[in-house]
Design an enzyme around this catalytic site. Structure first.
Site, PDB file in Angstrom:
ATOM      1  N   GLY A   1       0.828  -1.198   0.000  1.00 46.74           N
ATOM      2  CA  GLY A   1       0.000   0.000   0.000  1.00 46.74           C
ATOM      3  C   GLY A   1       0.861   1.245   0.000  1.00 46.74           C
ATOM      4  O   GLY A   1       2.014   1.216   0.426  1.00 46.74           O
TER       5      GLY A   1
ATOM      6  N   GLY B   1       0.497   5.777   0.264  1.00 54.47           N
ATOM      7  CA  GLY B   1      -0.306   6.980   0.419  1.00 54.47           C
ATOM      8  C   GLY B   1       0.581   8.192   0.374  1.00 54.47           C
ATOM      9  O   GLY B   1       1.771   8.109   0.040  1.00 54.47           O
ATOM     10  N   GLY B   2       0.000   9.326   0.705  1.00 56.25           N
ATOM     11  CA  GLY B   2       0.769  10.557   0.655  1.00 56.25           C
ATOM     12  C   GLY B   2       1.882  10.605   1.680  1.00 56.25           C
ATOM     13  O   GLY B   2       2.869  11.320   1.508  1.00 56.25           O
ATOM     14  N   MET B   3       1.752   9.836   2.773  1.00 56.54           N
ATOM     15  CA  MET B   3       2.726   9.905   3.850  1.00 56.54           C
ATOM     16  C   MET B   3       3.807   8.840   3.749  1.00 56.54           C
ATOM     17  O   MET B   3       4.960   9.086   4.086  1.00 56.54           O
ATOM     18  CB  MET B   3       2.018   9.784   5.199  1.00 56.54           C
TER      19      MET B   3
ATOM     20  N   VAL C   1       3.822   0.846   2.691  1.00 53.72           N
ATOM     21  CA  VAL C   1       3.824  -0.373   3.516  1.00 53.72           C
ATOM     22  C   VAL C   1       4.255  -1.538   2.641  1.00 53.72           C
ATOM     23  O   VAL C   1       3.714  -1.742   1.548  1.00 53.72           O
ATOM     24  CB  VAL C   1       2.442  -0.644   4.128  1.00 53.72           C
TER      25      VAL C   1
ATOM     26  N   LYS D   1       6.641  -0.435   7.438  1.00 51.35           N
ATOM     27  CA  LYS D   1       6.050   0.856   7.073  1.00 51.35           C
ATOM     28  C   LYS D   1       7.151   1.911   7.101  1.00 51.35           C
ATOM     29  O   LYS D   1       7.856   2.054   8.104  1.00 51.35           O
ATOM     30  CB  LYS D   1       4.939   1.216   8.054  1.00 51.35           C
TER      31      LYS D   1
ATOM     32  N   ASP E   1      -9.095   7.504  16.883  1.00 55.53           N
ATOM     33  CA  ASP E   1      -9.497   7.369  15.484  1.00 55.53           C
ATOM     34  C   ASP E   1     -10.055   5.973  15.218  1.00 55.53           C
ATOM     35  O   ASP E   1      -9.776   5.357  14.197  1.00 55.53           O
ATOM     36  CB  ASP E   1      -8.309   7.655  14.555  1.00 55.53           C
TER      37      ASP E   1
END
Length: 634
Positions: free
Chosen positions: A45, A47-49, A52, A67, A161
């Site tokens: 996976g 994402g913007g940050m 993984v 990660k 969260d």
């Protein structure tokens, strides 16, 4: 708004090392030996940050989830702190229902990394796509979630969260379900007094599951997690969320003051005790909710025990590739000890009970405004929705909209919603007197100093200062062409306070509604700033285009931001179409990366499939490959 970037932009993998299977795609670390001990496999996976990966510890021969933060993110102290917080929070916890963190550090090349146990399974989100669950299954899963949550709370960790995306379901060979809570990236360590990670531009938490106190920027306690659990249980039992709205602001307003629907009104077969427990968990005040995760877990267990004759629930069939790593599933599925039942809590109907708003009751806008102004990024989500959207909820015949009523009375359209200035004593439909416009000398002096709040004499009220400015412009329209005003409006649009930006946009729409393209050209300063909030930037773009302005707009920069961070299918589809018509080879790598993303987050925080725009985006990739970038003007 972009909010906080995640490393799990798809349904397949996540921050907790989740994965649907062994397949993935090659990433920049695939095939390398990371830190001399982790053989890196496919990327699961991105994402913007961060990213993984599936990896294997070469000495222990153990599969793990690796990660890593992207290098561009390592320069942001808030992001690094969140990454560190995830490691520290999870490392405190040892429970079969919580993801295990195995390693954390920074590599020789400066890359921050986190190593977690590798999980086969899928998020609760996927199970919810099939609709409402059997109530007995909900109770069993709820007990396991709450037992894990109770362990976190005992260790002084508030998750903050909780949502279906962060609950991983697994199935053992016997067909028994277990679960793990993942992603402690924004967890609050109760006693550490560290940074709260709510800097401007980073919105932490998911609006659909935020407690009323989180939505208002109040201190967060363990009770916030119990509210999120109430939302999750409601969603599992009914197949829908308790509150649905067209915008984030309205959604948060509903969490703060609207009574939730009853589960039994939607699913009559649910036991009354379970309906009451969910209603109690959704109490508006922390003290109205169960007093702890352990108490809530015991209540669910008692509901199961009280129904010995309930229809049996079919076992979940284990997929052939399923495997559970880490703590044994048996430890999770062991019978839960049932403590003696406490005295039944006093439960009242949501229309009159503690912690739930009564029909016709309104949250005092002035009270909300005090919380909103100093809360940072989350405060921006509320804008002035509470006053403008909920004022029509009063019982009795519907009053005309505030702006329409104001115009009918000959008042300025910028007047506040009822009760903003008069407090709780303000009657529905009432409006505050106009603030006398200041003379031009004072206005010009204030504009040059950049402080128009002094007009009203009440510097703490953003709304009043904007209203005073609006009144001044109404009395002297010549000021609309004043360069000092233009600079001030651009500065307000680029400010950190979302509420302030929205009020400024309202002023612009009112006073420049009939302006020519040249007369709104000054707004290009804010519109072309890449730091401008994504949603607010779209609103400003739509406005200036409606006034006929096209030249001077950095459309490539604007549509790049909309495609990357847009919070609606409409915005992203519009961006994909622009790139299909105007994209070039320099955009191809970016467009391909965006086309590979399978989902994104709506303004409400709900995960949305990217299918609504991906096909057009793939066409944009093909079209862009055949175009060369336009040469910059000399």
């Amino acid at each position: 708004s972009p909010g906080a970037a995640r490393a799990d932009d798809g349904d397949a993998t996540g921050a907790g090392g989740r994965a649907p299977g062994r397949d993935g795609k090659a990433g920049s670390l695939t095939g390398t030996l990371f830190e001399g001990k982790y053989q890196v496999g496919p990327m699961l996976g991105e994402g913007g940050m961060g990213q993984v990966y599936r990896a294997t510890h070469i000495l222990m021969r153990k599969d793990v989830a690796l990660k890593v933060l992207k290098p561009s993110m390592s320069v942001h102290s808030e992001i690094v702190e969140r990454f560190r917080r995830e490691a520290e929070s999870a490392a405190r916890l040892s429970h079969p229902g919580i993801i295990a963190v195995l390693d954390f550090g920074r590599s020789l090349d400066g890359t921050f990394y986190l190593v977690m146990e590798f999980l086969e399974g899928h998020a609760l989100t996927r199970a919810l796509r099939d609709g409402a669950m059997d109530w007995a299954r909900v109770c069993r899963l709820g007990v396991r979630m709450l037992d894990a949550l109770a362990e976190a709370h005992r260790a002084g960790v508030v998750h903050r969260d909780l949502k279906p995306d962060n609950i991983m379901l697994q199935v053992n060979a016997a067909g028994e379900e277990s679960l793990k809570i993942v992603d402690f990236g924004i967890a609050k360590l109760v006693e550490d007094g560290g940074p709260q990670l709510t800097a401007a531009g980073l919105v932490f938490g998911t609006p659909s599951y935020l407690s009323p106190e989180q939505a208002q920027g109040q201190p967060v306690t363990f009770a916030a997690d119990l509210y999120a659990m109430g939302v999750i249980l409601f969603q599992m039992l009914t197949g829908r969320l308790p509150f649905k709205a067209a915008s984030t602001m309205e959604l948060l307003a509903m969490h703060i003051q609207d009574p939730p629907p009853r589960v039994r009104d939607l699913v009559p077969g649910v036991p009354e005790a379970l309906d009451e427990l969910v209603l109690r968990a959704l109490g508006k005040r922390p003290g109205d909710r169960p007093q702890g995760a352990a108490e809530m877990s015991a209540a669910l267990a008692r509901i199961l025990e009280a129904a010995p004759m309930m229809p049996s629930v079919a076992a979940v069939t284990a997929p052939s590739t399923a495997a559970v790593t880490g703590p044994s599933a048996a430890a999770v599925t062991a019978p839960v000890p049932i403590p003696p039942p406490p005295p039944p809590p006093s439960m009242a109907a949501p229309s009159a009970g503690p912690g739930h708003a009564r029909p016709g009751a309104r949250l005092t806008p002035a009270r909300l405004a005090l919380a909103v102004i100093g809360v940072g990024a989350l405060a921006g989500l509320l804008i002035f929705a509470i006053s403008s959207m909920r004022s029509r909820k009063a019982s009795g015949p519907a009053a005309p909209p505030a702006e329409t009523a104001s115009k009918a009375a000959g008042a300025a359209p910028m007047d506040a919603a009822p009760g903003m200035e008069t407090g709780m004593g303000g009657a529905a439909g009432a409006r505050t007197p106009d603030i006398p416009p200041p003379d031009r000398t004072r206005l010009e002096a204030a504009l040059k100093s950049g402080d128009h709040a002094r007009f009203s004499g009440k510097d703490k009220s953003i709304r009043k200062s904007i209203e005073a400015l609006s009144n001044a412009l109404r009395s002297d329209p010549a000021l609309l062409a004043d360069p000092a005003l233009h600079a001030h409006l651009n500065a307000s649009l680029l400010g950190r306070n979302h509420w302030h930006r929205q009020l400024t946009m309202k002023l612009i729409r009112e006073h420049y509604a009939e302006a020519s393209s040249d007369e709104v050209r000054f707004l290009l300063v804010a519109l072309n700033d890449e730091k401008f909030d994504t949603d607010d930037r779209h609103e400003l773009y739509t406005f200036v285009r409606s006034r006929g302005l096209s030249g001077g707009i950095d459309e490539e920069g604007y549509f790049t931001q909309q495609l990357r961070w847009g919070t609606s299918c409409e915005h992203r589809l519009e961006a994909a179409r622009w790139f299909k018509e105007h994209g070039h080879r320099g955009n191809v790598a970016f467009l391909k990366a965006e086309a590979e993303k399978r989902s994104f987050h709506l303004a409400s925080g709900v995960t949305q499939s990217s299918d609504c725009y991906r096909a057009v985006l793939q066409e944009a990739v093909s079209a862009a490959e055949g175009r060369t970038p336009a040469k910059a003007a000399p």
